[in-house]
Scaffold this motif. Sequence first.
Motif, mmCIF file in Angstrom:
data_model
loop_
_atom_site.group_PDB
_atom_site.id
_atom_site.type_symbol
_atom_site.label_atom_id
_atom_site.label_comp_id
_atom_site.label_asym_id
_atom_site.label_seq_id
_atom_site.Cartn_x
_atom_site.Cartn_y
_atom_site.Cartn_z
ATOM 1 N N ASN A 196 0.807 -1.229 0.000
ATOM 2 C CA ASN A 196 0.000 0.000 0.000
ATOM 3 C C ASN A 196 0.834 1.270 0.000
ATOM 4 N N ILE A 197 2.145 1.175 0.290
ATOM 5 C CA ILE A 197 2.968 2.382 0.373
ATOM 6 C C ILE A 197 2.963 3.143 -0.943
ATOM 7 N N SER A 218 -1.062 12.970 5.710
ATOM 8 C CA SER A 218 -1.246 12.243 6.972
ATOM 9 C C SER A 218 -1.410 10.747 6.725
ATOM 10 N N GLN A 219 -2.134 10.416 5.676
ATOM 11 C CA GLN A 219 -2.288 8.995 5.333
ATOM 12 C C GLN A 219 -0.951 8.366 4.975
ATOM 13 N N LEU A 220 -0.113 9.112 4.243
ATOM 14 C CA LEU A 220 1.202 8.599 3.881
ATOM 15 C C LEU A 220 2.083 8.437 5.121
ATOM 16 N N ALA A 221 2.029 9.391 6.043
ATOM 17 C CA ALA A 221 2.814 9.289 7.279
ATOM 18 C C ALA A 221 2.403 8.053 8.071
ATOM 19 N N ASP A 222 1.100 7.799 8.168
ATOM 20 C CA ASP A 222 0.623 6.624 8.894
ATOM 21 C C ASP A 222 1.088 5.336 8.222
ATOM 22 N N ALA A 223 0.976 5.294 6.884
ATOM 23 C CA ALA A 223 1.384 4.093 6.155
ATOM 24 C C ALA A 223 2.884 3.851 6.311
ATOM 25 N N LEU A 224 3.668 4.915 6.256
ATOM 26 C CA LEU A 224 5.123 4.783 6.376
ATOM 27 C C LEU A 224 5.504 4.271 7.765
ATOM 28 N N ASN A 225 4.859 4.802 8.820
ATOM 29 C CA ASN A 225 5.178 4.353 10.171
ATOM 30 C C ASN A 225 4.720 2.919 10.418
ATOM 31 N N ASN A 226 3.587 2.540 9.862
ATOM 32 C CA ASN A 226 3.147 1.143 9.992
ATOM 33 C C ASN A 226 4.169 0.198 9.372
ATOM 34 N N TRP A 227 4.756 0.625 8.275
ATOM 35 C CA TRP A 227 5.755 -0.193 7.579
ATOM 36 C C TRP A 227 7.058 -0.262 8.373
ATOM 37 N N LEU A 228 7.567 0.912 8.780
ATOM 38 C CA LEU A 228 8.874 0.960 9.435
ATOM 39 C C LEU A 228 8.822 0.499 10.892
ATOM 40 N N ASN A 229 7.635 0.436 11.478
ATOM 41 C CA ASN A 229 7.485 -0.099 12.831
ATOM 42 C C ASN A 229 6.939 -1.524 12.810
ATOM 43 N N SER A 230 7.053 -2.162 11.669
ATOM 44 C CA SER A 230 6.558 -3.525 11.504
ATOM 45 C C SER A 230 7.226 -4.473 12.503
#
Length: 637
Positions: A44-45, A85-97
């Motif tokens: 989704n990124i 904001s949606q991109l920031a959330d998606a990026l953090n979900n990925w990098l905090n996997s």
Amino acid sequence: MRKRVILTLIKGSFEQGFPAILRIREGSTLHETETLGRLPPALNILRVFNSWQAAYDQWQSTYRIRPNPGQVTNFSCREIASLGSQLADALNNWLNSDSREWQKIRDQFQRSLSETDEIQFIIQTEDIQLRQLPWHLWDLFSEHYTKAEIALSAPKYQPPPLPNPTNKVKILAILGDSTGINVEQDRAILQKELPGAEIRFLTQPELKPLNDSLWEQQWDILFFAGHSSSQADGSTGQIYINQDDSLSLRDLRNALRKAISRGLQLAIFNSCDGLGLAQELADLNIPQIIVMRKPVPDFVAQEFLRHFLKVFASGKSLYLAVREARERLQGLENQFPCASWLPVICQNPTKEPLTWQGLHARSIRQCWLPLLQQAIVFLLPILILSGTEPNSKEAKEQVDLIYQEVLGRDAKPAVIAGHVNDLTKGRTLSEIRSQTANSEEAKNKINSIYQEVLGRDAEPYEQKSQMDLLAEEATLSSIRAGITRTSSLLQNGNVISLECLGHLPGSKILDGRAGNVPVALTALIDGQSTGTKWKVHVINDGVIALENQGKIPGSTWLNGLTYAKAVNLAPNTKHPHTGTKWKIHIISDGVIALENQGHVPGSTWLDGETGEGKVKLVSYPNPGFTGTRWRVALLKE
């Protein structure tokens, strides 16, 4: 403590993930910890990023990019912020996997680093989509490691050449196509925030003078303001150097390579969409680059430059200065969404973060370098007596280079031999260069240049100034180019500003307070006040009158009162106002002195007292009168 972190993301995909290597180095030590892992898939990124990018690129603003006539602008600031904001959330979900392979990377990161560390975090990848992501939004950086800043690096690199010492920090500033934007504000910011630097401005240049400037002089910083763009694949970019011409950095590849070999440390492209430009410069192994990752609004570019230079010149490293300046842009995001996402560093990993003091230290080294040279040449006779023959090839080449640069010819073999012998007796290359620059032949060469460009011999003050430059590191070619450019700034009808180069801090810009008698110096940057604008009227060869462009009615002609050592404004240039005529002395590139031609004997040289904000006339521009030198800047009417 300062630490360097390199996250290498090996070729992969968002569908399958990216193999990763984390390396952490502490300070200047060679010891590194290394951890292998894998950044997990994130389908989704790209979707979220592409949605944000499409909205941002189509948002209507005054960008430093050539506009597309067919561009649709259907997105509001609020919509772009929401997608961000949606991109920031998606990026953090990925990098905090919690992916096990990625967790190893993140755990090592957090074990090795303290929140008080100054962290140079370099993401090393050739994947353009990874390079385009706003990595600074990772909450690990935005919330915890507040003294970290992220940079990008190409996978392949080599150490750049060691920089040579210079007399002061030297900046080549290119002000390119300004259609629809105000790059003159960039000029003003550079002059205000870096008063100790030597800045040469090329305004909407042709390719040849730009190429020549990179070839012929040594620069610490390359700066560009204007329109630019990059290819979609991030492989290349182009800058618009004037209204008619654009060029890829490949068109300047040889010149840029030469500039880097001489010690170019930093390139700043305060223009749009610069990742392609950074890629091309990275291939040449420049130490550090600052670009804007996307189209940048004109006002945002100016604000970033202002804050960055102020912080950088105050002593913070380039990384901390970029972070602080970038974060300050958040205060503009109600008007310019995602402004704080735009600036990004591109880094050669072999180099430590640049500092302003580090650049100045190179000029300090100029002071003790001759001592080192003396120590070396002192050892030569000892080596000879011990049976080891010194290699004089390099000394011969250095002497010949001095003659090429200062006199425009090769040195004769007997002369080279004599100078090499002098070196063995304790003389330095600097002393040899100074002797050559002060020779009768050098004086004649300078006269020839003034005759060629201006149709007259150099005046004694001009001659002495140019010989001093030759004694440092100027060349005959750079002197010819500087005289030519400066002469072009003072053509009939041009509107200019005059900045006093007095050594004391304070007000600098010549201000004619139209409507009042006094002329003074103001702290206002050139062009910000109409009283700092002066229209050139050519009286005859080398003599001009300067008409103030202030909007208040009254006397407008810059007038020297030779008998009173004073300066005011006169109503016209007719007799008895002969003090409105000023003889131009070209001292160096963009720098002049003005000698009053008033018919009454007295003091004649225009002098600024920067500490007091006053303007007066002095009898002669000896070294004590540093305020007799004025930097010319071309303005719009």
